[in-house]
Motif scaffolding. Structure first.
Motif, PDB file in Angstrom:
ATOM      1  N   VAL A   1       0.150  -0.420  -3.547  1.00 59.51           N
ATOM      2  CA  VAL A   1      -0.286  -0.564  -4.826  1.00 59.51           C
ATOM      3  C   VAL A   1      -1.385  -1.359  -5.090  1.00 59.51           C
ATOM      4  CG1 VAL A   1       0.344  -1.809  -7.208  1.00 59.51           C
ATOM      5  CG2 VAL A   1       2.203  -0.599  -5.750  1.00 59.51           C
ATOM      6  N   VAL A   2      -1.705  -2.142  -4.340  1.00 55.73           N
ATOM      7  CA  VAL A   2      -2.762  -3.188  -4.107  1.00 55.73           C
ATOM      8  C   VAL A   2      -4.026  -2.364  -3.620  1.00 55.73           C
ATOM      9  CG1 VAL A   2      -4.019  -4.932  -2.871  1.00 55.73           C
ATOM     10  CG2 VAL A   2      -1.646  -5.301  -3.849  1.00 55.73           C
ATOM     11  N   CYS A   3      -3.987  -1.380  -2.850  1.00 54.20           N
ATOM     12  CA  CYS A   3      -4.888  -0.656  -2.069  1.00 54.20           C
ATOM     13  C   CYS A   3      -5.349   0.227  -3.140  1.00 54.20           C
ATOM     14  CB  CYS A   3      -4.331   0.319  -1.020  1.00 54.20           C
ATOM     15  SG  CYS A   3      -5.298   1.757  -0.310  1.00 54.20           S
ATOM     16  N   VAL A   4      -4.652   0.819  -4.024  1.00 57.34           N
ATOM     17  CA  VAL A   4      -5.143   1.874  -5.007  1.00 57.34           C
ATOM     18  C   VAL A   4      -5.770   1.106  -6.339  1.00 57.34           C
ATOM     19  CG1 VAL A   4      -4.303   3.517  -6.943  1.00 57.34           C
ATOM     20  CG2 VAL A   4      -3.184   3.731  -4.786  1.00 57.34           C
ATOM     21  N   ILE A   5      -5.357  -0.019  -6.587  1.00 56.04           N
ATOM     22  CA  ILE A   5      -6.076  -0.851  -7.548  1.00 56.04           C
ATOM     23  C   ILE A   5      -7.446  -1.067  -7.122  1.00 56.04           C
ATOM     24  CG2 ILE A   5      -6.414  -3.327  -8.795  1.00 56.04           C
ATOM     25  CD1 ILE A   5      -3.223  -3.241  -8.878  1.00 56.04           C
ATOM     26  N   ILE A   6      -7.544  -1.592  -5.865  1.00 56.32           N
ATOM     27  CA  ILE A   6      -9.008  -2.038  -5.126  1.00 56.32           C
ATOM     28  C   ILE A   6      -9.752  -0.844  -5.263  1.00 56.32           C
ATOM     29  CG2 ILE A   6     -10.186  -2.893  -3.428  1.00 56.32           C
ATOM     30  CD1 ILE A   6      -8.678  -5.042  -4.803  1.00 56.32           C
ATOM     31  N   MET A   7      -9.232   0.345  -4.671  1.00 62.68           N
ATOM     32  CA  MET A   7     -10.239   1.505  -4.656  1.00 62.68           C
ATOM     33  C   MET A   7     -10.558   1.872  -6.069  1.00 62.68           C
ATOM     34  SD  MET A   7      -8.725   3.953  -1.826  1.00 62.68           S
ATOM     35  CE  MET A   7      -7.127   4.213  -2.146  1.00 62.68           C
TER      36      MET A   7
ATOM     37  N   LEU B   1      -4.194   5.211   1.669  1.00 65.88           N
ATOM     38  CA  LEU B   1      -2.865   5.226   1.041  1.00 65.88           C
ATOM     39  C   LEU B   1      -1.449   5.121   2.328  1.00 65.88           C
ATOM     40  CD1 LEU B   1      -1.313   4.882  -1.602  1.00 65.88           C
ATOM     41  CD2 LEU B   1      -1.318   7.257  -1.683  1.00 65.88           C
ATOM     42  N   GLY B   2      -1.606   6.180   2.794  1.00 63.73           N
ATOM     43  CA  GLY B   2      -0.652   6.468   3.914  1.00 63.73           C
ATOM     44  C   GLY B   2      -0.597   5.201   4.782  1.00 63.73           C
ATOM     45  N   ALA B   3      -1.726   4.570   5.264  1.00 60.81           N
ATOM     46  CA  ALA B   3      -1.869   3.472   6.138  1.00 60.81           C
ATOM     47  C   ALA B   3      -1.117   2.269   5.455  1.00 60.81           C
ATOM     48  CB  ALA B   3      -3.261   3.163   6.697  1.00 60.81           C
ATOM     49  N   ALA B   4      -1.451   2.183   4.237  1.00 60.89           N
ATOM     50  CA  ALA B   4      -0.662   0.944   3.316  1.00 60.89           C
ATOM     51  C   ALA B   4       0.657   1.273   3.504  1.00 60.89           C
ATOM     52  CB  ALA B   4      -1.453   1.005   1.935  1.00 60.89           C
ATOM     53  N   LEU B   5       1.222   2.415   3.041  1.00 62.30           N
ATOM     54  CA  LEU B   5       2.444   2.565   3.008  1.00 62.30           C
ATOM     55  C   LEU B   5       3.272   2.391   4.246  1.00 62.30           C
ATOM     56  CD1 LEU B   5       2.932   5.734   0.569  1.00 62.30           C
ATOM     57  CD2 LEU B   5       3.506   3.390  -0.048  1.00 62.30           C
ATOM     58  N   ILE B   6       2.700   2.822   5.298  1.00 59.28           N
ATOM     59  CA  ILE B   6       3.345   2.564   6.568  1.00 59.28           C
ATOM     60  C   ILE B   6       3.459   1.056   7.105  1.00 59.28           C
ATOM     61  CG2 ILE B   6       3.112   3.307   9.257  1.00 59.28           C
ATOM     62  CD1 ILE B   6       1.916   5.805   8.378  1.00 59.28           C
ATOM     63  N   LEU B   7       2.216   0.646   6.904  1.00 57.14           N
ATOM     64  CA  LEU B   7       2.218  -0.981   7.258  1.00 57.14           C
ATOM     65  C   LEU B   7       3.041  -1.696   6.475  1.00 57.14           C
ATOM     66  CD1 LEU B   7      -1.758  -1.363   7.943  1.00 57.14           C
ATOM     67  CD2 LEU B   7       0.218  -0.952   9.609  1.00 57.14           C
TER      68      LEU B   7
ATOM     69  N   ILE C   1     -15.300   7.852  -2.054  1.00 57.65           N
ATOM     70  CA  ILE C   1     -13.908   8.003  -1.778  1.00 57.65           C
ATOM     71  C   ILE C   1     -13.681   9.564  -1.999  1.00 57.65           C
ATOM     72  CG2 ILE C   1     -11.697   7.669  -2.379  1.00 57.65           C
ATOM     73  CD1 ILE C   1     -12.650   4.893  -3.697  1.00 57.65           C
ATOM     74  N   THR C   2     -13.368   9.997  -1.022  1.00 62.66           N
ATOM     75  CA  THR C   2     -12.900  11.424  -0.869  1.00 62.66           C
ATOM     76  C   THR C   2     -11.519  11.538  -0.860  1.00 62.66           C
ATOM     77  OG1 THR C   2     -12.910  11.403   1.540  1.00 62.66           O
ATOM     78  CG2 THR C   2     -14.814  11.851   0.300  1.00 62.66           C
ATOM     79  N   LEU C   3     -10.732  12.691  -1.077  1.00 66.11           N
ATOM     80  CA  LEU C   3      -9.432  12.834  -1.069  1.00 66.11           C
ATOM     81  C   LEU C   3      -8.623  12.736   0.544  1.00 66.11           C
ATOM     82  CD1 LEU C   3      -6.753  13.941  -2.276  1.00 66.11           C
ATOM     83  CD2 LEU C   3      -7.441  16.373  -1.668  1.00 66.11           C
ATOM     84  N   GLY C   4      -9.536  12.990   1.646  1.00 67.56           N
ATOM     85  CA  GLY C   4      -9.028  12.510   2.806  1.00 67.56           C
ATOM     86  C   GLY C   4      -9.116  11.139   3.034  1.00 67.56           C
ATOM     87  N   SER C   5     -10.201  10.211   2.709  1.00 69.14           N
ATOM     88  CA  SER C   5     -10.223   8.923   3.036  1.00 69.14           C
ATOM     89  C   SER C   5      -9.032   8.256   1.852  1.00 69.14           C
ATOM     90  CB  SER C   5     -11.420   8.320   2.693  1.00 69.14           C
ATOM     91  OG  SER C   5     -11.822   8.669   1.330  1.00 69.14           O
ATOM     92  N   PHE C   6      -8.945   8.721   0.633  1.00 64.64           N
ATOM     93  CA  PHE C   6      -7.811   8.312  -0.002  1.00 64.64           C
ATOM     94  C   PHE C   6      -6.389   8.296   0.550  1.00 64.64           C
ATOM     95  CE2 PHE C   6      -4.529   9.052  -3.466  1.00 64.64           C
ATOM     96  CZ  PHE C   6      -4.797   7.633  -4.127  1.00 64.64           C
ATOM     97  N   LEU C   7      -6.139   9.588   1.019  1.00 60.45           N
ATOM     98  CA  LEU C   7      -4.905   9.619   1.474  1.00 60.45           C
ATOM     99  C   LEU C   7      -4.591   8.842   2.891  1.00 60.45           C
ATOM    100  CD1 LEU C   7      -4.291  13.731   0.919  1.00 60.45           C
ATOM    101  CD2 LEU C   7      -3.395  11.523  -0.419  1.00 60.45           C
ATOM    102  N   LEU C   8      -5.529   8.694   3.653  1.00 59.31           N
ATOM    103  CA  LEU C   8      -5.700   8.089   4.991  1.00 59.31           C
ATOM    104  C   LEU C   8      -5.488   6.500   4.555  1.00 59.31           C
ATOM    105  CD1 LEU C   8      -5.876   7.717   8.030  1.00 59.31           C
ATOM    106  CD2 LEU C   8      -8.433   7.494   7.625  1.00 59.31           C
TER     107      LEU C   8
ATOM    108  N   ALA D   1      -7.401  -4.750   2.503  1.00 59.52           N
ATOM    109  CA  ALA D   1      -8.170  -4.172   3.670  1.00 59.52           C
ATOM    110  C   ALA D   1      -7.924  -2.685   3.527  1.00 59.52           C
ATOM    111  CB  ALA D   1      -7.569  -4.588   4.929  1.00 59.52           C
ATOM    112  N   CYS D   2      -6.924  -2.225   3.095  1.00 56.04           N
ATOM    113  CA  CYS D   2      -7.028  -0.478   2.815  1.00 56.04           C
ATOM    114  C   CYS D   2      -7.676  -0.167   1.777  1.00 56.04           C
ATOM    115  CB  CYS D   2      -5.426  -0.086   2.950  1.00 56.04           C
ATOM    116  SG  CYS D   2      -4.605  -0.351   4.512  1.00 56.04           S
ATOM    117  N   GLY D   3      -7.572  -0.949   0.739  1.00 61.01           N
ATOM    118  CA  GLY D   3      -8.210  -0.657  -0.442  1.00 61.01           C
ATOM    119  C   GLY D   3      -9.922  -0.604  -0.153  1.00 61.01           C
ATOM    120  N   MET D   4     -10.413  -1.596   0.561  1.00 57.50           N
ATOM    121  CA  MET D   4     -11.775  -1.667   0.925  1.00 57.50           C
ATOM    122  C   MET D   4     -12.166  -0.463   1.997  1.00 57.50           C
ATOM    123  SD  MET D   4     -12.623  -4.139  -1.270  1.00 57.50           S
ATOM    124  CE  MET D   4     -14.343  -4.203  -0.471  1.00 57.50           C
ATOM    125  N   GLY D   5     -11.275   0.160   2.394  1.00 58.03           N
ATOM    126  CA  GLY D   5     -11.802   1.192   3.301  1.00 58.03           C
ATOM    127  C   GLY D   5     -11.667   0.654   4.765  1.00 58.03           C
ATOM    128  N   TYR D   6     -10.718  -0.065   5.197  1.00 58.79           N
ATOM    129  CA  TYR D   6     -10.894  -0.572   6.498  1.00 58.79           C
ATOM    130  C   TYR D   6      -9.263  -0.550   6.928  1.00 58.79           C
ATOM    131  CZ  TYR D   6     -15.553  -2.651   5.704  1.00 58.79           C
ATOM    132  OH  TYR D   6     -16.770  -2.837   5.515  1.00 58.79           O
TER     133      TYR D   6
END
Length: 229
Positions: free
Chosen positions: A59-65, A25-31, A16-23, A108-113
């Protein structure tokens, strides 16, 4: 191109890089925000619940990551889902569905998809809007549904005394409860009915009064909110 949309962002050696984390997290918030907006279409809602649906995927995304790849991931997911039962007010079926959809998006976002999350959210939002516009599963004549309450004396055999009247004025009639009152000298019958025609309430009540000794009769709009899952 399509295959790359469903590639796991965390498959690389860097994890998990900073870029992938922000991507993600941003996708989870928008969706989540999109799902919350779709939920408000043609339904009653509270501001707190809409905000919860919007933020829950992130929230779920960050927990799973944070627990990804560890043995405790399953425990964390189960704990996240168990939070549903601690809501202060029992939820309707639509609210429970919205919570689980938001969690699925966050997973899905937390697992990297994030691409998979976008497709899933888009499909589910489109289906939800379609069901709302077409009134899928709704009663055809909700304005004709009534709750009928009839008071009868205790010595009246109510089993079939109103059958012909209900058959004349209603398309459907179901006895839902019987309650005694006035020290057992009266019985109160509760029916869920569907009128055949609007504007026939008075004629039906007048006919019923001739059978129940002119005791109390009430007719109200049938509400399904308290019994609906």
């Amino acid at each position: 191109m399509l295959q790359s949309t469903f590639t796991n962002l965390f498959d690389g050696a860097a994890g998990i890089t900073l870029g992938s984390f922000l991507l993600c997290l941003g996708a989870a918030l928008i969706l989540g925000t999109l799902m919350a907006l779709v939920y408000t279409f043609r339904t009653t809602y509270t501001r707190s619940f809409v905000v919860t649906v919007a933020m829950l995927p992130a929230v779920v995304c960050v927990i799973i990551m944070m627990v990804g790849g560890n043995l405790g991931a399953g425990v964390a997911v189960a704990g996240t889902f168990s939070l549903v039962r601690f809501r202060s007010v029992p939820g309707t079926a639509r609210e429970i569905c919205a919570v689980f959809l938001a969690m699925a998006t966050g997973l899905a976002c937390g697992m990297g998809y994030p691409g998979l999350a976008v497709v899933f959210t888009g499909v589910m939002c489109a289906v939800s809007l379609l069901f709302s516009v077409t009134n899928f599963g709704g009663r055809r004549n909700p304005g004709l549904c009534r709750a009928l309450r009839i008071t009868v004396p205790e010595d009246l055999d109510y089993a079939g005394v109103f059958s012909d009247i209900l058959e004349e004025f209603t398309a459907q009639a179901r006895l839902t409860s019987v309650k005694t009152s006035n020290l057992g000298s009266l019985n109160k019958l509760s029916y869920d009915i569907v009128l055949k025609k609007p504007g026939t309430e008075k004629a039906m009540i007048d006919a019923l009064r001739c059978r129940n000794g002119n005791l109390e009769i009430s007719l109200s709009v049938q509400s399904m909110d308290d019994r609906e899952l």
